[in-house]
Design a protein around this motif. Structure first.
Motif, PDB file in Angstrom:
ATOM      1  N   ASP A  62     -11.046  -1.506   6.009  1.00 31.24           N
ATOM      2  CA  ASP A  62     -10.796   0.076   6.607  1.00 31.24           C
ATOM      3  C   ASP A  62     -10.913   0.288   8.153  1.00 31.24           C
ATOM      4  O   ASP A  62     -12.036   0.219   8.340  1.00 31.24           O
TER       5      ASP A  62
ATOM      6  N   SER B 293     -14.633  -2.112  -2.348  1.00 32.50           N
ATOM      7  CA  SER B 293     -15.181  -2.282  -0.704  1.00 32.50           C
ATOM      8  C   SER B 293     -16.507  -2.472  -0.855  1.00 32.50           C
ATOM      9  O   SER B 293     -17.761  -1.767  -1.808  1.00 32.50           O
TER      10      SER B 293
ATOM     11  N   ASN C 265     -10.123   0.673  -4.896  1.00 32.60           N
ATOM     12  CA  ASN C 265     -10.658  -1.362  -5.240  1.00 32.60           C
ATOM     13  C   ASN C 265     -12.135  -1.159  -4.754  1.00 32.60           C
ATOM     14  O   ASN C 265     -12.414   0.083  -3.817  1.00 32.60           O
TER      15      ASN C 265
ATOM     16  N   ASN D  58     -13.113   2.408  -3.264  1.00 30.56           N
ATOM     17  CA  ASN D  58     -11.852   3.003  -1.983  1.00 30.56           C
ATOM     18  C   ASN D  58     -11.013   4.102  -2.578  1.00 30.56           C
ATOM     19  O   ASN D  58     -10.938   3.963  -3.698  1.00 30.56           O
TER      20      ASN D  58
ATOM     21  N   GLN E 217       0.628  -1.067  -0.363  1.00 27.79           N
ATOM     22  CA  GLN E 217       0.498  -0.380  -0.204  1.00 27.79           C
ATOM     23  C   GLN E 217       0.974   1.279  -0.061  1.00 27.79           C
ATOM     24  O   GLN E 217       0.349   2.352  -0.849  1.00 27.79           O
TER      25      GLN E 217
ATOM     26  N   ASN F  72     -15.384  -0.381   7.275  1.00 28.42           N
ATOM     27  CA  ASN F  72     -15.335  -1.124   5.789  1.00 28.42           C
ATOM     28  C   ASN F  72     -14.483  -2.182   5.300  1.00 28.42           C
ATOM     29  O   ASN F  72     -13.456  -2.572   5.809  1.00 28.42           O
TER      30      ASN F  72
ATOM     31  N   TRP G  80     -11.947  -3.599   2.856  1.00 25.92           N
ATOM     32  CA  TRP G  80     -11.248  -3.489   1.616  1.00 25.92           C
ATOM     33  C   TRP G  80     -10.650  -4.816   0.616  1.00 25.92           C
ATOM     34  O   TRP G  80     -10.218  -5.695   0.714  1.00 25.92           O
TER      35      TRP G  80
END
Length: 301
Positions: free
Chosen positions: A204, A273, A271, A267, A75, A209, A211
């Motif tokens: 997240d 999500s 990507n 997101n 990331q 959330n 991902w």
């Protein structure tokens, strides 16, 4: 004159290649910051060269969670200048026969880490130029030979600092390793017929959330399939066991649905999500992340 210019250009390029490291070291661990472990690593690096710039990626990787370490590297690495040296220590096998390595990515970044799966996603996204196994005789903090449980301090921080400060060249890290790196198995993003498949990379965590690793390109191809409703059917599996199934619309913003309602969205990394507006999808449905969490998505007819 042309020959002289060419010679100087080659010399300059060679010098730049040799001195590719930029004096920056970025640390990632699962140590937390409640004790002095992270500070000790930075102290070792500063003792090698006090002019180094030392930064933190995160020290809040869940204990022993190699997958999340792999994800956070993937990331983050590309946002740093070429030549930055990363130290990633999530090392449940410390002191065992697992290899200690320095990897040079095809993007020109360096990662100092145990070869235990931490490099899985970087290998897929950036590609690996070469791997060198750390020579722990020459690249180890002085008088630390009797310590087997803190390689992050005694080997990785020390080697990273020497590399970043040009005390050693990349070639002096150790011998080239031609063996494949250790990789974690996971479901790569794929469009199979009318179904999207992928892995839940990460949560997240602040909002709960979900991902996935299904990127914008796969979503665009999936979106091109004939469908009459803006609604998808989502199935989530843990170790191939179905733990969630439900339908939801695809929206550009959370406000596209009512509070507590589910939605799919792209997101900040673009990507696919899943979320509950102003609630935690993860907590409500007990869905988490890792290489053993997978998703399957198709349009509702």
């Amino acid at each position: 004159m042309k020959k002289i210019f060419t010679t100087l250009t080659v010399f300059a390029f060679t010098a730049m290649s040799v001195r590719a490291q930029n004096g920056m070291v970025v640390f990632q661990t699962d140590f937390g910051t409640k004790d002095g472990a992270v500070s000790a690593m930075k102290g070792v690096a500063s003792s090698v060269d006090a002019s180094l710039k030392l930064y933190d990626l995160t020290h809040d990787i869940p204990a022993y969670n190699i997958w999340e370490a792999a994800y956070r590297l993937d990331q983050t690495v590309t946002y740093w200048p070429i030549g930055t040296v990363f130290v990633s220590v999530v090392d449940p096998g410390v002191g065992t026969q697992r290899k200690s390595v320095v990897v040079k990515t095809k993007s020109g970044h360096y990662i100092v880490t145990p070869d235990n799966g931490t490099l899985t996603l970087i290998a897929n996204s950036l590609g690996i130029d070469s791997v060198r196994e750390i020579d722990e005789v020459s690249n180890r903090r002085k008088n630390s030979e009797a310590s087997y449980t803190f390689h992050g301090r005694d080997v990785y921080a020390y080697t990273a600092a020497r590399l970043a400060s040009h005390k050693i060249s990349y070639e002096q890290v150790g011998k080239i390793s031609n063996a494949p790196i250790t990789s974690l198995r996971f479901q790569k993003a794929a469009l199979v017929g009318n179904q999207l498949k992928g892995t839940i990379d990460i949560l997240d965590v602040q909002y709960g959330n979900i991902w996935t690793n299904i990127d914008q390109a796969y979503w665009k191809n999936f979106n091109a399939l004939a469908h009459t409703k803006n609604e998808i059917q989502v199935q989530i599996f843990h170790e191939k066991k179905l733990v969630y199934t439900g339908s939801m619309p695809f929206e550009n913003t959370f406000g596209g649905v009512g509070v507590g309602k589910p939605l799919a969205y792209l997101n900040s990394l673009m990507n696919l999500s899943f979320a509950l507006n102003q609630e935690s999808f993860s907590e409500k449905y007990r869905v988490y992340a890792g290489s053993d969490w997978t998703v399957a998505v198709q349009w509702v007819k």
